[in-house]
Scaffold this motif. Structure first.
Motif, PDB file in Angstrom:
ATOM      1  N   MET A   1      35.924 -41.202  -2.367  1.00  0.00           N
ATOM      2  CA  MET A   1      36.256 -41.988  -3.559  1.00  0.00           C
ATOM      3  C   MET A   1      36.771 -43.360  -3.116  1.00  0.00           C
ATOM      4  SD  MET A   1      38.952 -41.036  -6.606  1.00  0.00           S
ATOM      5  CE  MET A   1      38.289 -39.387  -6.783  1.00  0.00           C
ATOM      6  N   ARG A   2      36.113 -44.433  -3.568  1.00  0.00           N
ATOM      7  CA  ARG A   2      36.591 -45.780  -3.247  1.00  0.00           C
ATOM      8  C   ARG A   2      37.321 -46.337  -4.467  1.00  0.00           C
ATOM      9  NH1 ARG A   2      31.062 -49.499  -3.168  1.00  0.00           N
ATOM     10  NH2 ARG A   2      30.194 -48.732  -5.136  1.00  0.00           N
ATOM     11  N   ILE A   3      38.451 -46.980  -4.207  1.00  0.00           N
ATOM     12  CA  ILE A   3      39.339 -47.400  -5.288  1.00  0.00           C
ATOM     13  C   ILE A   3      39.695 -48.867  -5.120  1.00  0.00           C
ATOM     14  CG2 ILE A   3      41.595 -47.034  -6.365  1.00  0.00           C
ATOM     15  CD1 ILE A   3      41.462 -44.131  -5.323  1.00  0.00           C
ATOM     16  N   LEU A 210      36.101 -51.032 -18.613  1.00  0.00           N
ATOM     17  CA  LEU A 210      37.403 -50.379 -18.622  1.00  0.00           C
ATOM     18  C   LEU A 210      37.923 -50.239 -17.193  1.00  0.00           C
ATOM     19  CD1 LEU A 210      38.425 -47.486 -20.920  1.00  0.00           C
ATOM     20  CD2 LEU A 210      39.083 -47.455 -18.512  1.00  0.00           C
ATOM     21  N   LEU A 211      39.167 -50.678 -16.978  1.00  0.00           N
ATOM     22  CA  LEU A 211      39.791 -50.644 -15.661  1.00  0.00           C
ATOM     23  C   LEU A 211      41.074 -49.826 -15.712  1.00  0.00           C
ATOM     24  CD1 LEU A 211      38.108 -53.411 -15.862  1.00  0.00           C
ATOM     25  CD2 LEU A 211      39.550 -54.187 -13.982  1.00  0.00           C
ATOM     26  N   VAL A 212      41.364 -49.125 -14.622  1.00  0.00           N
ATOM     27  CA  VAL A 212      42.573 -48.324 -14.508  1.00  0.00           C
ATOM     28  C   VAL A 212      43.404 -48.869 -13.353  1.00  0.00           C
ATOM     29  CG1 VAL A 212      43.480 -46.038 -13.923  1.00  0.00           C
ATOM     30  CG2 VAL A 212      41.529 -46.258 -15.488  1.00  0.00           C
ATOM     31  N   ASN A 213      44.710 -49.029 -13.577  1.00  0.00           N
ATOM     32  CA  ASN A 213      45.573 -49.572 -12.536  1.00  0.00           C
ATOM     33  C   ASN A 213      46.889 -48.806 -12.468  1.00  0.00           C
ATOM     34  OD1 ASN A 213      47.858 -51.145 -14.045  1.00  0.00           O
ATOM     35  ND2 ASN A 213      45.977 -51.755 -15.102  1.00  0.00           N
ATOM     36  N   SER A 214      47.617 -49.013 -11.374  1.00  0.00           N
ATOM     37  CA  SER A 214      48.933 -48.389 -11.223  1.00  0.00           C
ATOM     38  C   SER A 214      50.055 -49.320 -11.654  1.00  0.00           C
ATOM     39  CB  SER A 214      49.153 -47.979  -9.764  1.00  0.00           C
ATOM     40  OG  SER A 214      49.303 -49.119  -8.951  1.00  0.00           O
ATOM     41  N   ALA A 215      49.809 -50.637 -11.663  1.00  0.00           N
ATOM     42  CA  ALA A 215      50.833 -51.642 -11.979  1.00  0.00           C
ATOM     43  C   ALA A 215      52.139 -51.368 -11.225  1.00  0.00           C
ATOM     44  CB  ALA A 215      51.095 -51.727 -13.489  1.00  0.00           C
ATOM     45  N   ALA A 216      52.036 -50.732 -10.061  1.00  0.00           N
ATOM     46  CA  ALA A 216      53.233 -50.290  -9.342  1.00  0.00           C
ATOM     47  C   ALA A 216      54.114 -51.475  -8.957  1.00  0.00           C
ATOM     48  CB  ALA A 216      52.829 -49.500  -8.106  1.00  0.00           C
ATOM     49  N   ASP A 217      55.413 -51.311  -9.170  1.00  0.00           N
ATOM     50  CA  ASP A 217      56.372 -52.348  -8.812  1.00  0.00           C
ATOM     51  C   ASP A 217      57.605 -51.676  -8.230  1.00  0.00           C
ATOM     52  OD1 ASP A 217      57.832 -51.373 -11.032  1.00  0.00           O
ATOM     53  OD2 ASP A 217      56.931 -52.840 -12.367  1.00  0.00           O
ATOM     54  N   TRP A 218      58.772 -52.336  -8.309  1.00  0.00           N
ATOM     55  CA  TRP A 218      59.974 -51.738  -7.710  1.00  0.00           C
ATOM     56  C   TRP A 218      60.647 -50.711  -8.617  1.00  0.00           C
ATOM     57  CZ3 TRP A 218      59.811 -57.206  -8.367  1.00  0.00           C
ATOM     58  CH2 TRP A 218      60.340 -57.644  -9.580  1.00  0.00           C
ATOM     59  N   LEU A 247      36.792 -46.978 -11.183  1.00  0.00           N
ATOM     60  CA  LEU A 247      37.763 -47.285 -10.130  1.00  0.00           C
ATOM     61  C   LEU A 247      37.272 -48.320  -9.128  1.00  0.00           C
ATOM     62  CD1 LEU A 247      39.336 -43.808  -9.300  1.00  0.00           C
ATOM     63  CD2 LEU A 247      40.125 -45.553 -10.907  1.00  0.00           C
ATOM     64  N   TRP A 248      35.980 -48.660  -9.169  1.00  0.00           N
ATOM     65  CA  TRP A 248      35.490 -49.651  -8.218  1.00  0.00           C
ATOM     66  C   TRP A 248      34.618 -50.724  -8.874  1.00  0.00           C
ATOM     67  CZ3 TRP A 248      36.934 -50.886  -3.429  1.00  0.00           C
ATOM     68  CH2 TRP A 248      36.124 -51.793  -2.711  1.00  0.00           C
ATOM     69  N   ARG A 249      33.505 -50.310  -9.476  1.00  0.00           N
ATOM     70  CA  ARG A 249      32.536 -51.314  -9.920  1.00  0.00           C
ATOM     71  C   ARG A 249      33.062 -52.171 -11.062  1.00  0.00           C
ATOM     72  NH1 ARG A 249      29.007 -46.818  -9.883  1.00  0.00           N
ATOM     73  NH2 ARG A 249      28.204 -47.251 -11.972  1.00  0.00           N
ATOM     74  N   ASN A 250      33.848 -51.595 -11.985  1.00  0.00           N
ATOM     75  CA  ASN A 250      34.378 -52.411 -13.083  1.00  0.00           C
ATOM     76  C   ASN A 250      35.344 -53.486 -12.586  1.00  0.00           C
ATOM     77  OD1 ASN A 250      32.810 -51.078 -14.932  1.00  0.00           O
ATOM     78  ND2 ASN A 250      34.466 -49.883 -15.829  1.00  0.00           N
ATOM     79  N   PRO A 251      36.342 -53.163 -11.747  1.00  0.00           N
ATOM     80  CA  PRO A 251      37.189 -54.241 -11.248  1.00  0.00           C
ATOM     81  C   PRO A 251      36.431 -55.264 -10.411  1.00  0.00           C
ATOM     82  CG  PRO A 251      37.868 -52.118 -10.321  1.00  0.00           C
ATOM     83  CD  PRO A 251      36.897 -51.832 -11.400  1.00  0.00           C
ATOM     84  N   VAL A 252      35.441 -54.799  -9.647  1.00  0.00           N
ATOM     85  CA  VAL A 252      34.625 -55.750  -8.885  1.00  0.00           C
ATOM     86  C   VAL A 252      33.895 -56.698  -9.839  1.00  0.00           C
ATOM     87  CG1 VAL A 252      32.565 -55.966  -7.431  1.00  0.00           C
ATOM     88  CG2 VAL A 252      34.359 -54.328  -6.822  1.00  0.00           C
ATOM     89  N   ALA A 253      33.354 -56.154 -10.918  1.00  0.00           N
ATOM     90  CA  ALA A 253      32.627 -56.990 -11.876  1.00  0.00           C
ATOM     91  C   ALA A 253      33.551 -57.984 -12.563  1.00  0.00           C
ATOM     92  CB  ALA A 253      31.932 -56.101 -12.911  1.00  0.00           C
ATOM     93  N   PHE A 254      34.744 -57.521 -12.992  1.00  0.00           N
ATOM     94  CA  PHE A 254      35.638 -58.435 -13.700  1.00  0.00           C
ATOM     95  C   PHE A 254      36.135 -59.546 -12.783  1.00  0.00           C
ATOM     96  CE2 PHE A 254      39.857 -59.866 -15.016  1.00  0.00           C
ATOM     97  CZ  PHE A 254      39.516 -60.432 -16.236  1.00  0.00           C
ATOM     98  N   TYR A 255      36.725 -59.195 -11.665  1.00  0.00           N
ATOM     99  CA  TYR A 255      37.265 -60.237 -10.791  1.00  0.00           C
ATOM    100  C   TYR A 255      36.166 -61.016 -10.082  1.00  0.00           C
ATOM    101  CZ  TYR A 255      41.931 -58.499 -11.694  1.00  0.00           C
ATOM    102  OH  TYR A 255      43.108 -58.146 -12.318  1.00  0.00           O
ATOM    103  N   GLY A 256      34.968 -60.436 -10.028  1.00  0.00           N
ATOM    104  CA  GLY A 256      33.825 -61.175  -9.502  1.00  0.00           C
ATOM    105  C   GLY A 256      33.454 -62.371 -10.365  1.00  0.00           C
ATOM    106  N   LEU A 257      33.925 -62.381 -11.618  1.00  0.00           N
ATOM    107  CA  LEU A 257      33.674 -63.534 -12.488  1.00  0.00           C
ATOM    108  C   LEU A 257      34.282 -64.813 -11.921  1.00  0.00           C
ATOM    109  CD1 LEU A 257      34.440 -61.847 -15.947  1.00  0.00           C
ATOM    110  CD2 LEU A 257      32.183 -62.471 -15.052  1.00  0.00           C
TER     111      LEU A 257
END
Length: 287
Positions: A1-3, A210-218, A247-257
């Protein structure tokens, strides 16, 4: 699984987190600008922070085989502090940097007039620099906040299909989807969304845009929540292709803009045990 975690605050995370993320399949992240946790007293505090997102964090990520990009902005919470607002005048010289793949996170915290101004101005900066925008929806009054956000987006020069609306949930996802924007879900241990709720929304709304994230912070958060969503998707009958899309292609597509996305870690030499960034490393003593 690539994330690809499209929203995570690695400045607040440890080397152990990078190691665990790589072991879980994370190979790329975007780190959006975040508030400090205590009041910043001048724009200079932002500039040091921006420099770290462009230098130290990509180096630290590359040591663990993870490509790191960032989104830069005056975040919604600090848009209410007059001492911070002048950083908007400094943003243009940072938004031309290669590792900046979006303006963000911008949007609303308390839905104040100051936040209105900052959001509109930064959507214009995104349009001017050919960048997409990562937009934070407020934790309170979420539906009202989403509608106010979409009104400002529609009035801006940035097309909806270059905007990612984040921190969505069951009350906001339909209107966000109908807007033509990209959809973001932040998965947390005990607030925002959890894995099961996220998977149910994927079942109801599909996997496009649709993108899924952890938004992890402190705070109490978990940088492995993206993997948890992927595992549950497979357990609930989604295909490996579905998981890869979310988990991979959607974020690549969005930030690839942005035209700037590079999925190779920042430095091929960073994994050398003796590697340093501007003379600095995480090594201590006799390591």
């Amino acid at each position: 699984m690539r994330i690809f975690d499209p929203h995570i605050h690695m400045t607040s995370r440890t080397t152990d987190d990078y190691e665990a993320m790589h072991a879980a399949g994370v190979r790329a992240v975007v780190e959006p600008s975040f508030w400090l946790g205590q009041p910043r007293t001048s724009p200079a505090s932002f500039l040091d922070y921006f420099d770290s997102l462009l230098g130290w964090e990509p180096f630290r990520a590359a040591q663990h085989g993870i490509a790191h990009h960032c989104a830069l902005a005056l975040n919604p919470k600090e848009a209410n502090d007059p001492r911070c607002v002048p950083v908007l005048d400094e943003l243009p010289r940072y938004l031309v940097k290669d590792q900046v793949v979006a303006v963000g996170e911008i949007g609303y915290d308390s839905m104040t007039p100051a936040e209105d101004v900052a959001l509109a101005r930064q959507l214009q900066l995104a349009a001017d620099h050919g960048l997409p925008a990562l937009v934070h929806t407020p934790h309170r009054d979420k539906l009202a906040g989403l509608r106010r956000t979409l009104d400002v987006v529609r009035e801006s020069a940035l097309p909806e299909d270059r905007v990612l609306i984040d921190h969505l949930n069951e009350t906001t996802v339909k209107e966000a989807a109908d807007s033509g924007c990209w959809l973001g879900f932040s998965v947390y241990p005990d607030t925002k969304m959890d894995e099961r709720r996220t998977v149910e929304l994927l079942r109801a709304h599909g996997t496009d845009r649709l993108l899924v994230n952890s938004a992890a912070d402190w705070g109490r958060s978990d940088p492995l929540k993206t993997r948890g969503v992927g595992d549950l998707m497979l357990g609930e009958g989604f295909t490996e292709d579905d998981v890869d899309r979310v988990l991979w292609r959607n974020p690549v597509a969005f930030y690839g803009l942005s035209g700037r996305l590079n999925l190779e870690p920042a430095s091929a030499d960073a994994t050398d045990p003796g590697a340093t960034h501007q003379g600095n490393s995480v090594l201590r003593g006799g390591e």
